[in-house]
Design a protein around this motif. Structure first.
Motif, PDB file in Angstrom:
ATOM      1  N   ILE A  76       0.923  -0.967   0.109  1.00  0.00           N
ATOM      2  CA  ILE A  76       0.010  -0.064   0.161  1.00  0.00           C
ATOM      3  C   ILE A  76       0.908   1.099   0.008  1.00  0.00           C
ATOM      4  O   ILE A  76       1.997   1.005   0.367  1.00  0.00           O
ATOM      5  CB  ILE A  76      -1.142   0.038   1.272  1.00  0.00           C
ATOM      6  CG1 ILE A  76      -0.167   0.149   2.513  1.00  0.00           C
ATOM      7  CG2 ILE A  76      -1.678  -1.018   1.194  1.00  0.00           C
ATOM      8  CD1 ILE A  76      -0.999   0.466   3.777  1.00  0.00           C
ATOM      9  N   LYS A  80       0.288   5.220   1.140  1.00  0.00           N
ATOM     10  CA  LYS A  80      -0.791   6.243   1.721  1.00  0.00           C
ATOM     11  C   LYS A  80      -0.133   7.501   1.677  1.00  0.00           C
ATOM     12  O   LYS A  80       1.019   7.996   2.029  1.00  0.00           O
ATOM     13  CB  LYS A  80      -0.858   5.826   3.312  1.00  0.00           C
ATOM     14  CG  LYS A  80      -2.130   6.933   3.828  1.00  0.00           C
ATOM     15  CD  LYS A  80      -1.943   6.516   5.186  1.00  0.00           C
ATOM     16  CE  LYS A  80      -3.151   7.579   5.772  1.00  0.00           C
ATOM     17  NZ  LYS A  80      -2.774   9.115   5.879  1.00  0.00           N
ATOM     18  N   LYS A  81      -0.961   8.323   0.923  1.00  0.00           N
ATOM     19  CA  LYS A  81      -0.757   9.783   0.623  1.00  0.00           C
ATOM     20  C   LYS A  81      -1.713  10.722   1.042  1.00  0.00           C
ATOM     21  O   LYS A  81      -3.040  10.666   0.339  1.00  0.00           O
ATOM     22  CB  LYS A  81      -0.213   9.976  -1.064  1.00  0.00           C
ATOM     23  CG  LYS A  81      -0.422  11.385  -1.360  1.00  0.00           C
ATOM     24  CD  LYS A  81       0.770  12.466  -0.695  1.00  0.00           C
ATOM     25  CE  LYS A  81       0.432  13.847  -0.928  1.00  0.00           C
ATOM     26  NZ  LYS A  81       1.176  14.969  -0.335  1.00  0.00           N
ATOM     27  N   ASP A 107      -5.088  11.451   2.438  1.00  0.00           N
ATOM     28  CA  ASP A 107      -6.428  10.505   2.592  1.00  0.00           C
ATOM     29  C   ASP A 107      -6.451   9.551   1.626  1.00  0.00           C
ATOM     30  O   ASP A 107      -7.623   9.036   1.178  1.00  0.00           O
ATOM     31  CB  ASP A 107      -7.535  11.571   2.702  1.00  0.00           C
ATOM     32  CG  ASP A 107      -7.800  12.510   1.817  1.00  0.00           C
ATOM     33  OD1 ASP A 107      -7.108  12.437   0.774  1.00  0.00           O
ATOM     34  OD2 ASP A 107      -8.819  13.163   1.769  1.00  0.00           O
ATOM     35  N   LEU A 148      -5.375   6.149  -0.262  1.00  0.00           N
ATOM     36  CA  LEU A 148      -4.644   4.824  -0.135  1.00  0.00           C
ATOM     37  C   LEU A 148      -4.712   3.975  -1.270  1.00  0.00           C
ATOM     38  O   LEU A 148      -5.762   3.681  -1.936  1.00  0.00           O
ATOM     39  CB  LEU A 148      -5.399   3.989   0.934  1.00  0.00           C
ATOM     40  CG  LEU A 148      -4.915   2.757   1.589  1.00  0.00           C
ATOM     41  CD1 LEU A 148      -3.801   3.144   2.496  1.00  0.00           C
ATOM     42  CD2 LEU A 148      -5.897   1.890   2.455  1.00  0.00           C
ATOM     43  N   LEU A 157      -8.900  -3.559   5.323  1.00  0.00           N
ATOM     44  CA  LEU A 157      -9.171  -2.223   6.346  1.00  0.00           C
ATOM     45  C   LEU A 157     -10.262  -2.363   7.377  1.00  0.00           C
ATOM     46  O   LEU A 157     -11.266  -3.323   7.295  1.00  0.00           O
ATOM     47  CB  LEU A 157      -9.909  -1.234   5.092  1.00  0.00           C
ATOM     48  CG  LEU A 157     -10.243   0.175   5.713  1.00  0.00           C
ATOM     49  CD1 LEU A 157      -9.103   1.001   6.013  1.00  0.00           C
ATOM     50  CD2 LEU A 157     -10.991   0.830   4.847  1.00  0.00           C
ATOM     51  N   LYS A 203     -10.261   6.474  -1.134  1.00  0.00           N
ATOM     52  CA  LYS A 203     -10.223   7.524  -0.381  1.00  0.00           C
ATOM     53  C   LYS A 203     -10.865   7.312   0.987  1.00  0.00           C
ATOM     54  O   LYS A 203     -11.756   7.074   1.400  1.00  0.00           O
ATOM     55  CB  LYS A 203     -11.277   8.743  -1.167  1.00  0.00           C
ATOM     56  CG  LYS A 203     -11.254  10.091  -0.337  1.00  0.00           C
ATOM     57  CD  LYS A 203     -10.097  10.811  -0.956  1.00  0.00           C
ATOM     58  CE  LYS A 203     -10.151  11.994  -0.615  1.00  0.00           C
ATOM     59  NZ  LYS A 203     -11.248  12.951  -1.015  1.00  0.00           N
ATOM     60  N   LEU A 204      -9.873   7.579   2.190  1.00  0.00           N
ATOM     61  CA  LEU A 204      -9.984   7.521   3.405  1.00  0.00           C
ATOM     62  C   LEU A 204     -11.233   8.271   4.138  1.00  0.00           C
ATOM     63  O   LEU A 204     -10.902   9.465   3.829  1.00  0.00           O
ATOM     64  CB  LEU A 204      -8.533   7.391   4.024  1.00  0.00           C
ATOM     65  CG  LEU A 204      -7.711   6.363   3.989  1.00  0.00           C
ATOM     66  CD1 LEU A 204      -6.413   6.406   4.599  1.00  0.00           C
ATOM     67  CD2 LEU A 204      -8.234   4.768   4.037  1.00  0.00           C
ATOM     68  N   ASP A 263     -12.330   5.400   8.973  1.00  0.00           N
ATOM     69  CA  ASP A 263     -11.457   4.405   8.657  1.00  0.00           C
ATOM     70  C   ASP A 263     -10.448   4.621   9.778  1.00  0.00           C
ATOM     71  O   ASP A 263     -10.050   5.511  10.339  1.00  0.00           O
ATOM     72  CB  ASP A 263     -10.755   4.634   7.403  1.00  0.00           C
ATOM     73  CG  ASP A 263     -11.759   4.303   6.323  1.00  0.00           C
ATOM     74  OD1 ASP A 263     -12.654   3.670   6.290  1.00  0.00           O
ATOM     75  OD2 ASP A 263     -11.618   5.133   5.216  1.00  0.00           O
ATOM     76  N   PHE A 310      -4.056   4.964  11.438  1.00  0.00           N
ATOM     77  CA  PHE A 310      -4.345   5.944  10.625  1.00  0.00           C
ATOM     78  C   PHE A 310      -4.272   7.374  11.375  1.00  0.00           C
ATOM     79  O   PHE A 310      -4.250   8.522  11.129  1.00  0.00           O
ATOM     80  CB  PHE A 310      -5.745   5.942   9.656  1.00  0.00           C
ATOM     81  CG  PHE A 310      -5.609   5.023   8.678  1.00  0.00           C
ATOM     82  CD1 PHE A 310      -4.518   4.707   8.026  1.00  0.00           C
ATOM     83  CD2 PHE A 310      -6.932   4.365   8.485  1.00  0.00           C
ATOM     84  CE1 PHE A 310      -4.540   3.847   7.054  1.00  0.00           C
ATOM     85  CE2 PHE A 310      -6.964   3.432   7.525  1.00  0.00           C
ATOM     86  CZ  PHE A 310      -5.696   3.355   6.783  1.00  0.00           C
TER      87      PHE A 310
END
Length: 442
Positions: free
Chosen positions: A173, A175-176, A178, A180, A192, A276-277, A281, A344
């Motif tokens: 993965i 993560k940048k 929000d 993923l 998740l 999109k987180l 989450d 997160f």
């Protein structure tokens, strides 16, 4: 369940003593390295948002590998996480080679315009017209697929590793902000943990286990003259075989290496997804099939959410998986089990581990709670119960009363993650500082 290959290599006997099993520590400074563009590379241990752990099974050398890159591509707050499961005679070398090389290739493939803020990215990964610089799913797919193919090609020409009949899966993965992005190759899995409408924990499987029993995968293999069938002793485990030879019997449809099958339908093209987180989450779990073969997605997120110390979450999960292997399949060799738990959100001060709290701010009551947590984790890892956890607060109260424990007065929450009630019978220190001062004065 089932071995990746039907013919397993011999490594000089099984490991019988738990003391010989490989365990990674929990310290924040364990095995930190410098990566490309100033990234911090972690191969074991834990940090503020990360918990990592691996345990060797009873099949020989541990063929699992894992890594976390913090400040990936040199961007602060950007993460790369990857778990790799090797198989075959030199699977451990293949998985380690992928761990060392793949993140660098992916970091180089991600161009600066493709790591901009994702605020205008829709939940399905598509990009709205008001910001053309935001990466689309197509752009992320290009980056992942290109990096994975370069990795596979490098393995093919690496004379130091014979990967003709050895290979590795990869679940990764990025993560940048929000956003993923998930890249999956093989039968490891990413799940998740999010919150439902009634604030309950809900698992969301982010990847598909890429195995030969999937119709589209089987059709591709058969179109390339490969064969797919299950052995009589494992009727539920479909494998890939050479056109004219009952070999090697690979239990996945995509992976790095295994070049004996690359002309017969096996490939190294990852499936890429984007999410999109949201504030609901909580965390994501990456783990090898040794964990998923014996635990459901729901069980995994409950185990991780129950960890009082984040640094212990991955170890707690792996210990549960190992104990379930031994109780559920007593005649089978326990598989290697590896997990990365990526949280997160930040935790509040009162529930942080000792390594996260400045010494001057730790009170006697906090020390007692942390000590009791360590005892509870130790007992949980050593004596895994077969019955499932109660699903609701009322079930927990009823179960506690039935077992003769103290009734549950309340369930505290930390970052929306529900903690288990205190384990009955575990010694704790409940005295306040005032009580201690009164005792000293007397």
């Amino acid at each position: 369940m089932g071995a990746c290959c039907s013919k397993e290599p011999h490594f000089g006997g099984f490991i019988e003593d738990d003391a010989d099993e490989i365990e990674y520590g929990d310290g924040e400074d364990d095995d930190l390295r410098n990566g490309d563009c100033g990234a911090r590379v972690r191969l074991q241990g834990s940090s503020k948002y990360i918990s990592m752990y691996t345990q060797q099974g009873r099949k020989g050398v541990n063929q699992d590998a894992m890594t976390v890159w913090e400040d990936f591509t040199g961007e602060k707050g950007m993460f790369f996480c990857g778990v790799f499961d090797g198989h075959g005679p030199l699977g451990h070398k293949v998985s380690c080679s992928v761990r060392e090389t793949l993140p660098s290739k992916l970091s180089s493939a991600i161009k600066p315009p493709q790591v901009n803020d994702s605020r205008n990215c829709d939940a399905d990964g598509s990009v709205r017209d008001d910001n053309k610089d935001v990466p689309s799913l197509y752009q992320w797919e290009e980056n992942f697929i290109g990096s994975f193919e370069e990795m596979d090609e490098e393995l093919n020409f690496d004379c130091s590793i014979d990967s003709y009949c050895s290979g590795s899966t990869a679940v990764t993965i990025v993560k940048k902000g929000d956003l993923l992005v998930i890249g999956n190759l093989g039968d490891s899995r990413a799940v998740l943990c999010t919150r439902g409408e009634e604030n309950q924990l809900v698992p969301v499987q982010l990847t598909v286990d890429l195995k030969p029993n999937i119709q589209s995968e089987a059709e591709r293999i058969k179109n390339c003259k490969g064969r797919v069938f299950a052995m009589d002793r494992e009727p539920d485990v479909f494998r890939i075989w050479m056109p004219d030879d009952d070999y090697p019997g690979l239990a996945m449809s995509r992976c790095f290496g295994d070049f004996c099958l690359k002309d017969y339908g096996l490939n190294s093209i990852p499936e890429v997804a984007i999410r999109k987180l949201t504030d609901d989450d909580e965390f994501v779990v990456l783990a090898t099939d040794g964990v998923w073969d014996v635990l459901t997605n729901n069980e995994v997120i409950k185990i991780v959410a129950s960890a009082r110390r984040r640094s212990m979450a991955a170890k707690l999960l792996v210990c549960h998986a190992v104990q379930t292997w031994r109780s559920k399949y007593p005649g089978c060799s326990v598989d290697d089990c590896t997990a990365i738990c990526f949280f997160f959100k930040s935790r509040r001060l009162l529930t942080k581990s000792l390594s996260e709290i400045p010494p001057a701010s730790v009170t006697h009551s906090q020390l007692g709670d942390i000590a009791s947590t360590e005892v509870a984790v130790y007992r949980s890892c050593r004596s895994f119960k077969s019955e499932r956890e109660p699903e609701s607060l009322n079930d927990k109260i009823a179960l506690s009363s039935k077992e003769g424990g103290c009734p549950v007065e309340e369930v505290n929450t930390v970052d929306s993650i529900t903690k288990r009630p205190r384990v009955p019978g575990v010694l704790t220190r409940r005295k306040t500082l005032k009580d201690l001062d009164d005792v000293e004065a007397s």
